[in-house]
Design a protein around this motif. Sequence first.
Motif, PDB file in Angstrom:
ATOM      1  N   ARG A 292     -16.310  25.065  45.038  1.00  0.00           N
ATOM      2  CA  ARG A 292     -17.416  24.204  45.446  1.00  0.00           C
ATOM      3  C   ARG A 292     -17.528  24.205  46.972  1.00  0.00           C
ATOM      4  O   ARG A 292     -16.552  23.932  47.675  1.00  0.00           O
TER       5      ARG A 292
ATOM      6  N   ASP B  42     -24.192  15.845  46.563  1.00  0.00           N
ATOM      7  CA  ASP B  42     -24.534  16.860  45.571  1.00  0.00           C
ATOM      8  C   ASP B  42     -25.892  17.495  45.851  1.00  0.00           C
ATOM      9  O   ASP B  42     -26.129  18.653  45.493  1.00  0.00           O
TER      10      ASP B  42
ATOM     11  N   PRO C  54     -20.207  20.090  51.083  1.00  0.00           N
ATOM     12  CA  PRO C  54     -21.595  19.620  51.144  1.00  0.00           C
ATOM     13  C   PRO C  54     -22.054  19.306  52.564  1.00  0.00           C
ATOM     14  O   PRO C  54     -23.247  19.410  52.866  1.00  0.00           O
TER      15      PRO C  54
END
Length: 375
Positions: free
Chosen positions: A257, A53, A260
């Motif tokens: 999203r 995150d 990451p």
Amino acid sequence: MTTIDDFAAGFADEAGWFDFASFGPMGTGVVQEARALTELQSRSRHGSVVALDEQAGRARRAVAALTGFPTDHVVFQPSTSQGMLHTLFGLTGALALSPREYPTTPLTATRASSALRVLDTVWLDVPDDAVTPAVLREHLTPSVTAVAVSVVDYRTGYLADLEGIRQVIGDRLLIVDGIQGFGVVDAPWAVADVLVTGGQKWLRAGWGTGFMALSDRALTDLTPVFSGVHGSEITLGGSYERGAEPAPGAAAFQLSRPDPIAEARLATSLEEIAAVGIRPVAGAVAERATRLIDLADEFAVPVASSRVESERAGIVVLEPEPQHLTALTASLMNHGVSATVRSTSVRLSTHVSNGEDSFGLLREALMSYGSAIAY
């Protein structure tokens, strides 16, 4: 502070790669970061998601450090194309651009115009394929609300004068495709209202990486048409049970999203550039581009791109006689030199990792080519 030699040592591409304008082999640090986070993701221990995150904020901070845009004006994008899609579908009025820009921009402008019917296109007549302040001045009318330009032209290697363009267009939106220059050009990025770029070329962060940075004016004038779940107020605690408004700031311009690990690759690349400084990197690339031109001159291969350092970055375009193009292409291939070959030209593009071994291979290829056409 990292030295330019240390920075160059952080890449492991093999000799002869002169095709960074197509793809820049990922740096060692980028590969190691991706490997570590991939391992973390595969094990998924309690609390490991926190490290994943954190990559979104890390990437925004890294972009802000090199561009001057505030972090809340920056949003990760998986490609230049997706960033340009957000931009042009969110634009109203008339957009001035060259029809010979990389197809992403003309194609997206055409699609947006046809689909929403709120955007018109003003096609520039561009002598010598260079979008200059003078060319733009001739095409500006009161109806033009925005101008789109590549900081470096993908075919000619021409480096745009962003400050001059900004002075000419006034308060119109300036939309910049930065993919052929970001990371190797010390450009005044803050004069842009929208800067979009991908990380797979000069940033050497691999495919699936990039960003979009927006000015206050762009955040006001652009509509986030493709604001998905992750670009909505749902991520701020909004209801899942009905439609939500776009998130505030640049965050609205995203569909889902981001990966990451892709964000980490981009952040690592940008952090490494910041550590050495963009000016030393730009200087090293300029010096290598000059070596490319000198080698072409030595073997009498015509150079079609600009020789003026202020008008070029890492791209040098060779344009032999049409009947000699095949021989040049074959010679480069036979000596392990990677380049982009088009119908009339060969595009060489160089980065800091091109050392003596790479230039040695190129010299051998040009020597072989010279012998072949002389014979």
